[in-house]
Design a protein around this motif. Structure first.
Motif, short mmCIF file in Angstrom:
data_model
loop_
_atom_site.label_atom_id
_atom_site.label_comp_id
_atom_site.label_asym_id
_atom_site.label_seq_id
_atom_site.Cartn_x
_atom_site.Cartn_y
_atom_site.Cartn_z
N LEU A 250 16.81 43.84 26.19
CA LEU A 250 18.14 43.51 26.70
C LEU A 250 18.16 42.05 27.12
O LEU A 250 17.20 41.54 27.70
N VAL A 251 19.26 41.36 26.81
CA VAL A 251 19.44 39.97 27.23
C VAL A 251 20.59 39.92 28.22
O VAL A 251 21.70 40.36 27.92
N ILE A 252 20.31 39.38 29.41
CA ILE A 252 21.32 39.25 30.46
C ILE A 252 21.62 37.78 30.67
O ILE A 252 20.71 36.97 30.83
N SER A 253 22.89 37.42 30.67
CA SER A 253 23.29 36.03 30.83
C SER A 253 24.39 35.93 31.87
O SER A 253 25.19 36.85 32.04
N SER A 254 24.43 34.80 32.54
CA SER A 254 25.57 34.55 33.41
C SER A 254 26.76 34.18 32.53
O SER A 254 26.59 33.70 31.41
N GLU B 70 34.17 42.06 37.04
CA GLU B 70 35.37 42.73 37.54
C GLU B 70 36.64 41.89 37.40
O GLU B 70 37.72 42.43 37.20
N ASN B 71 36.51 40.58 37.52
CA ASN B 71 37.70 39.72 37.53
C ASN B 71 37.75 38.83 36.29
O ASN B 71 36.76 38.21 35.91
N ASP B 72 38.93 38.75 35.71
CA ASP B 72 39.11 37.90 34.53
C ASP B 72 38.92 36.44 34.90
O ASP B 72 38.19 35.70 34.23
N GLU B 73 39.56 36.00 35.97
CA GLU B 73 39.42 34.62 36.44
C GLU B 73 38.21 34.49 37.35
O GLU B 73 37.69 35.48 37.89
N ALA C 293 26.82 40.11 30.07
CA ALA C 293 27.08 39.02 31.02
C ALA C 293 27.16 39.62 32.43
O ALA C 293 27.83 40.63 32.64
N VAL C 294 26.47 38.97 33.37
CA VAL C 294 26.42 39.45 34.75
C VAL C 294 26.80 38.31 35.68
O VAL C 294 26.17 37.24 35.66
N GLU C 295 27.80 38.54 36.50
CA GLU C 295 28.34 37.49 37.39
C GLU C 295 27.35 37.01 38.43
O GLU C 295 27.32 35.83 38.79
N THR C 296 26.51 37.91 38.95
CA THR C 296 25.66 37.56 40.09
C THR C 296 24.50 36.64 39.75
O THR C 296 23.83 36.15 40.66
N CYS C 297 24.22 36.41 38.47
CA CYS C 297 23.09 35.53 38.14
C CYS C 297 23.54 34.12 37.79
O CYS C 297 22.88 33.41 37.05
N ALA D 147 22.68 31.96 50.22
CA ALA D 147 23.54 32.86 49.43
C ALA D 147 23.07 32.94 47.99
O ALA D 147 23.13 34.00 47.36
N VAL D 148 22.59 31.82 47.47
CA VAL D 148 22.07 31.81 46.11
C VAL D 148 20.84 32.72 46.02
O VAL D 148 20.69 33.49 45.07
N ALA D 149 19.98 32.64 47.03
CA ALA D 149 18.77 33.47 47.06
C ALA D 149 19.14 34.94 47.09
O ALA D 149 18.49 35.76 46.42
N LEU D 150 20.16 35.27 47.85
CA LEU D 150 20.59 36.66 47.92
C LEU D 150 21.08 37.16 46.57
O LEU D 150 21.03 38.34 46.27
N ARG D 151 21.55 36.28 45.74
CA ARG D 151 22.00 36.66 44.40
C ARG D 151 20.85 36.63 43.38
O ARG D 151 21.04 36.74 42.19
N GLY D 152 19.66 36.45 43.87
CA GLY D 152 18.51 36.50 42.98
C GLY D 152 18.29 35.24 42.17
O GLY D 152 17.54 35.27 41.18
#
Length: 244
Positions: free
Chosen positions: A75-79, A164-167, A129-133, A181-186
């Motif tokens: 699996l490939v996960i990208s921001s 969840e959000n388009d924008e 695509a994952v928002e948190t990374c 906060a960045v650290a909390l997002r991994g």
């Protein structure tokens, strides 16, 4: 007997290897190195890769294929930023896309005037695509993403369903996200990466360690007995010795 602080052996079937790749060189990297104030430029909004960045992508892709790593990726996960998705599909995507193939491309031809051919989604792992990374959020326009509506036609085979959000509701024009906060997002593991650098780490499922006893004891199967990691086994040995 003293326990080792940094070394332990874990059952392979409880482990998952994760490879971390920072995006290749973007136009914002070049501008920012010349003048840090350039990061405030709206011309760098959702910065894409430079020609050198694409060369870095091609080089890493070749390494991934020759090393056999490409065959191991599940699996490939990208921001959801242009430069990260360009890097992801360029390194781990299928070969050159051919019209008439019954599968959507990972990236269409000349996406955002990149001058690159389309990338096929055939014979490659799924992309999501994952928002948190994402990188640091806020203030710098280069770190603000486009709407998902704009991305979908450019990257048809990337799965955006977890966003969840388009924008971009996370990016704020007047507040730069703090490091905590960045650290909390991994994202703390990404801070010292060079462009297009690849690293690997292993996740261990400790929730089930020692709870499963296999009936098999030959190559390719789980061994008999509790599958505890070596550090836990060593601790049990020490505890038993202290009791006696």
């Amino acid at each position: 007997m003293e326990l080792g602080a940094t070394t332990a052996l874990y059952p392979l079937h409880r482990c998952k290897t994760i490879y971390l790749v920072r995006h290749a060189q973007g136009i914002h990297n070049v501008a920012g190195e010349k003048d840090f104030g350039a990061y405030m430029s709206h011309e760098l909004f959702d910065a894409q890769l430079t020609p050198l960045g694409w060369n870095q992508v091609d080089g890493l892709r070749e390494h991934v294929k020759k090393s056999g790593l490409a065959e191991k990726i599940e699996l490939v996960i990208s921001s959801p930023l242009l430069r990260t998705m360009q890097t992801a599909v360029g390194v781990f995507g299928g070969e050159k896309y051919t019209d008439g193939v019954n599968a959507p491309p990972l990236m269409v031809e000349n996406a955002r005037h990149s001058g690159r051919p389309a990338v096929s989604s055939l014979n490659c792992p799924p992309f999501i695509a994952v928002e948190t990374c994402r990188e640091h959020l806020g203030v710098h326009p280069c770190d603000k993403r486009r709407s998902i509506t704009e991305y979908r036609p450019l990257f048809p085979a990337i799965d955006f369903s977890l966003i969840e959000n388009d924008e971009d509701v996370l990016w704020e024009p007047d507040v730069r996200e703090p490091n905590e906060a960045v650290a909390l997002r991994g994202m703390k593991f990404m801070d010292c990466f060079a462009n297009c650098e690849l690293r690997s780490m292993v996740l261990v499922d400790r929730s089930m360690l020692g709870s499963y006893s296999s009936r098999f004891n030959y190559a390719g199967k789980n061994p008999t007995g509790l599958d505890v990691p070596s550090d836990i086994a060593d601790k049990k040995q020490v505890d038993e010795a202290q009791k006696n």
